[in-house]
Design a protein around this motif. Sequence first.
Motif, mmCIF file in Angstrom:
data_model
loop_
_atom_site.group_PDB
_atom_site.id
_atom_site.type_symbol
_atom_site.label_atom_id
_atom_site.label_comp_id
_atom_site.label_asym_id
_atom_site.label_seq_id
_atom_site.Cartn_x
_atom_site.Cartn_y
_atom_site.Cartn_z
ATOM 1 N N PRO A 201 0.897 -1.384 -0.034
ATOM 2 C CA PRO A 201 -0.169 -0.450 -0.138
ATOM 3 C C PRO A 201 1.315 1.118 0.349
ATOM 4 O O PRO A 201 0.328 2.366 -0.048
ATOM 5 N N HIS A 202 2.197 1.312 -0.040
ATOM 6 C CA HIS A 202 3.099 2.556 0.183
ATOM 7 C C HIS A 202 3.665 2.484 -1.402
ATOM 8 O O HIS A 202 3.810 3.607 -1.404
ATOM 9 N N VAL A 203 3.519 1.766 -2.169
ATOM 10 C CA VAL A 203 3.507 1.951 -3.539
ATOM 11 C C VAL A 203 1.801 2.574 -4.518
ATOM 12 O O VAL A 203 0.884 1.841 -4.648
ATOM 13 N N GLU A 204 1.958 4.603 -4.080
ATOM 14 C CA GLU A 204 0.586 4.549 -4.667
ATOM 15 C C GLU A 204 0.066 4.741 -6.436
ATOM 16 O O GLU A 204 -0.707 4.825 -6.384
ATOM 17 N N THR A 205 0.686 5.119 -6.399
ATOM 18 C CA THR A 205 1.041 5.423 -8.465
ATOM 19 C C THR A 205 1.571 4.579 -8.669
ATOM 20 O O THR A 205 2.836 3.927 -8.629
ATOM 21 N N ALA A 206 1.905 4.726 -10.557
ATOM 22 C CA ALA A 206 2.645 4.862 -11.190
ATOM 23 C C ALA A 206 3.786 5.317 -11.335
ATOM 24 O O ALA A 206 4.937 4.275 -12.343
ATOM 25 N N LEU A 207 4.118 5.890 -11.305
ATOM 26 C CA LEU A 207 5.650 6.521 -11.448
ATOM 27 C C LEU A 207 6.553 5.449 -11.137
ATOM 28 O O LEU A 207 6.428 5.442 -9.834
ATOM 29 N N GLU A 208 7.259 6.427 -11.410
ATOM 30 C CA GLU A 208 9.090 5.449 -11.374
ATOM 31 C C GLU A 208 9.347 6.215 -10.132
ATOM 32 O O GLU A 208 9.502 8.073 -9.811
ATOM 33 N N LYS A 209 10.502 5.990 -9.385
ATOM 34 C CA LYS A 209 11.434 6.894 -9.068
ATOM 35 C C LYS A 209 12.053 7.988 -9.412
ATOM 36 O O LYS A 209 12.574 8.192 -10.452
ATOM 37 N N GLY A 210 11.764 8.954 -9.219
ATOM 38 C CA GLY A 210 12.258 10.442 -9.607
ATOM 39 C C GLY A 210 11.717 10.927 -10.877
ATOM 40 O O GLY A 210 11.978 11.821 -11.283
ATOM 41 N N GLU A 211 11.045 10.519 -11.295
ATOM 42 C CA GLU A 211 9.832 10.325 -12.390
ATOM 43 C C GLU A 211 8.430 11.731 -12.057
ATOM 44 O O GLU A 211 8.142 11.759 -10.651
ATOM 45 N N LEU A 212 8.874 12.697 -13.360
ATOM 46 C CA LEU A 212 8.037 13.928 -12.812
ATOM 47 C C LEU A 212 6.301 14.267 -13.756
ATOM 48 O O LEU A 212 6.336 13.587 -14.644
ATOM 49 N N ILE A 213 5.819 14.723 -13.096
ATOM 50 C CA ILE A 213 4.732 14.605 -14.324
ATOM 51 C C ILE A 213 4.977 16.338 -14.636
ATOM 52 O O ILE A 213 5.449 17.473 -13.883
ATOM 53 N N ALA A 214 4.125 16.130 -15.872
ATOM 54 C CA ALA A 214 4.869 17.688 -16.614
ATOM 55 C C ALA A 214 2.706 18.171 -17.152
ATOM 56 O O ALA A 214 3.497 19.127 -16.512
ATOM 57 N N ALA A 215 2.081 17.414 -17.370
ATOM 58 C CA ALA A 215 1.151 18.096 -17.584
ATOM 59 C C ALA A 215 -0.090 16.718 -17.065
ATOM 60 O O ALA A 215 0.221 15.616 -17.075
ATOM 61 N N VAL A 216 -1.274 17.434 -17.346
ATOM 62 C CA VAL A 216 -2.353 16.033 -17.762
ATOM 63 C C VAL A 216 -3.247 17.129 -18.984
ATOM 64 O O VAL A 216 -3.587 17.698 -18.948
ATOM 65 N N THR A 217 -3.429 15.681 -19.559
ATOM 66 C CA THR A 217 -4.132 16.140 -21.337
ATOM 67 C C THR A 217 -5.576 15.555 -21.401
ATOM 68 O O THR A 217 -5.989 14.320 -20.266
ATOM 69 N N LEU A 218 -6.245 16.012 -21.414
ATOM 70 C CA LEU A 218 -7.773 15.747 -21.482
ATOM 71 C C LEU A 218 -8.281 15.995 -23.146
ATOM 72 O O LEU A 218 -8.084 16.883 -23.377
ATOM 73 N N PRO A 219 -9.175 14.291 -23.249
ATOM 74 C CA PRO A 219 -9.187 13.812 -24.929
ATOM 75 C C PRO A 219 -10.560 15.798 -24.860
ATOM 76 O O PRO A 219 -10.774 15.874 -24.394
ATOM 77 N N PRO A 220 -10.729 15.585 -26.561
ATOM 78 C CA PRO A 220 -11.670 16.242 -26.361
ATOM 79 C C PRO A 220 -13.086 16.367 -26.052
ATOM 80 O O PRO A 220 -13.250 15.636 -25.226
ATOM 81 N N PRO A 221 -13.575 17.929 -25.832
ATOM 82 C CA PRO A 221 -14.914 17.523 -24.928
ATOM 83 C C PRO A 221 -16.065 16.915 -25.423
ATOM 84 O O PRO A 221 -16.234 16.423 -26.633
ATOM 85 N N VAL A 222 -16.953 15.615 -24.211
ATOM 86 C CA VAL A 222 -17.822 14.842 -24.636
ATOM 87 C C VAL A 222 -19.037 15.025 -24.920
ATOM 88 O O VAL A 222 -20.277 14.772 -25.416
ATOM 89 N N GLY A 223 -19.257 16.583 -23.876
ATOM 90 C CA GLY A 223 -21.004 17.329 -24.182
ATOM 91 C C GLY A 223 -21.303 16.541 -23.064
ATOM 92 O O GLY A 223 -20.847 15.660 -21.820
ATOM 93 N N GLY A 224 -22.994 16.205 -23.004
ATOM 94 C CA GLY A 224 -23.798 15.721 -21.804
ATOM 95 C C GLY A 224 -23.505 16.716 -20.883
ATOM 96 O O GLY A 224 -22.884 17.625 -20.735
ATOM 97 N N LYS A 225 -24.362 16.197 -19.781
ATOM 98 C CA LYS A 225 -24.439 17.374 -18.264
ATOM 99 C C LYS A 225 -23.489 16.289 -17.582
ATOM 100 O O LYS A 225 -23.348 16.011 -16.950
ATOM 101 N N HIS A 226 -22.708 17.595 -16.354
ATOM 102 C CA HIS A 226 -21.978 17.524 -15.762
ATOM 103 C C HIS A 226 -22.589 17.914 -14.509
ATOM 104 O O HIS A 226 -22.184 18.383 -14.007
ATOM 105 N N VAL A 227 -22.111 16.605 -13.747
ATOM 106 C CA VAL A 227 -22.872 17.102 -12.413
ATOM 107 C C VAL A 227 -21.413 15.834 -11.421
ATOM 108 O O VAL A 227 -21.515 15.170 -11.809
ATOM 109 N N TYR A 228 -21.304 17.468 -10.211
ATOM 110 C CA TYR A 228 -19.983 16.181 -9.730
ATOM 111 C C TYR A 228 -21.283 17.034 -8.043
ATOM 112 O O TYR A 228 -21.072 17.639 -7.575
ATOM 113 N N ARG A 229 -21.473 15.817 -7.040
ATOM 114 C CA ARG A 229 -21.798 16.376 -6.591
ATOM 115 C C ARG A 229 -20.935 15.322 -5.066
ATOM 116 O O ARG A 229 -20.685 13.382 -4.858
ATOM 117 N N LYS A 230 -20.582 16.129 -4.157
ATOM 118 C CA LYS A 230 -19.726 15.821 -2.570
ATOM 119 C C LYS A 230 -20.955 15.611 -1.156
ATOM 120 O O LYS A 230 -21.252 16.576 -1.364
#
Lengths: 316, 214
Positions: A201-230
């Motif tokens: 459980p101490h290994v939480e992500t697929a990142l290797e040691k020293g690997e840096l996140i540069a960006a997060v890319t979103l695919p083209p919009p899919v439309g529809g109604k968006h709801v986030y309920r917390k």
Amino acid sequence: MKAFTYERVATPAEAAAAAAKNDGAKFIAGGTNLLDLMKLEIETPTHLIDVNRLALDKIEATPEGGLRIGALVRNTDLAAHEGVRRDYALLARALLAGASGQLRNRATTAGNLLQRTRCPYFYDTAQPCNKRTPGSGCSAIGGFSRQLAVVGVSDACIATHPSDMAVAMRALDAVVETVKPGGEARTISIADFHRLPGNTPHVETALEKGELIAAVTLPPPVGGKHVYRKVRDRASYAFALVSVAAIVQPDGSGRVAVGGVAPKPWRIEGAEADMRRGAKAVTDGLFADARPTHDNEFKRTLAQRTLGSVLTEARG
Amino acid sequence: MTDPQHWDPSRRDLMVSVAAAAVLAAAPELAKAGAGLASESRMPTYAPVAFTVNGEARQLEVDTRTTLLDALRERLHLTGTKKGCDHGQCGACTVIVDGHRINSCLTLAVMHEGSEVTTIEGLGDPDNLHPMQAAFVKHDGYQCGYCTPGQICSAVATLAEIKAGVPSHVTEDLFGEMLPTDAEIRERMSGNICRCGAYSNIVEAIAEVAGRRA
């Protein structure tokens, strides 16, 4: 807090080189989670690499019609971005449901993905925790587990991933772009980015040691109604008991990811085939392999009712 | 040693590590047994940082562990900014850095090379109150006053965020006009805790500065 050496870097290559050179190094950007954990000596890096000056703070359109979000874009700026509000409202809503105004002003896109669990036993250094001290045991199993995970868990860990942003990104099929210490770039789908605990459980992500996140890319919009309920114990500034991120299309089809219930944003594409049959059919699929505790079995019912309410709103 | 000018959060750790080194030097056979302990003894490291606080250029040499909060309070003696939880949960340490409100307890001083920091002392003083400070006095927006500097810095930045069109969790239309309604103020100020419970008066003070009739 344990002492550490500190350096500022200007390019991803410098950051990677610094990480390769220092065994106990960590990158620091917003620092809102890392410094909290360093004060408690749950995190004890020997060297901090300040990546705040890397030019990774832009949100740009991709040639495919999506968005490329730099790793250092602050949560406030991402939620307020016009294109995000227009085409990815799910993401804007998830970000705004998390943390406080002060924290969102500092917290970054990459740091939000990498934030660690708020399991009370992970935070209590007097208690065994397999995530904090591998092999020491899990105090949460059999402990006070009302907040903790019901699905994707193991005998070693029942911690949840605390992010709201990541739940929306899972529903949006985001892709994480990274730079490895050697300098080569790679992409990791958000579905594969966070790992289930298993017996590590101490290994939480697929990142290797020293690997840096540069960006997060979103695919083209899919439309529809968006709801986030917390759903949480107070109206603002609290982690989710259950959160539902849904995109519902006019024909009733759609996507659903759930937060607060698993060690990673929880989505099972197969369960979405049942969207038109209603919330119970979908959550039956999402929680087919659930292993709740006595304290948190209410989360299944809560998730079903929350999704039901979200579907009613989306189709209204 | 008690000179607050030279207060240093690392002193205790420093003495511990010096003591450990002395023991190891005196008993080499213990050095092997204590290798794990020795590797955990870390010497503090210092780094220079220069930033602007309330319009004044400041330069410091700090233990890298020093938070912006501790640099402001313990080194620059700007004690208006308060340490509450020291974990980003209470908002008492809120200051405005490069135009954005942040928790000064969850950021390192060395990360702010070149930053412009505004604390409660920079907003106004007793003879020349900032309108938000005057409104808190008028509306009795506090009881003990400990959270107040953080509340006021947060409130000033909150109104700027609404003006800039930054949405919040309670904003119904992500593209509509952002208004400083009570619901918006309460949501946006949720990172500032007031254990005396002066919330309703705080909302009235902020609403008045926002130009609404309280």
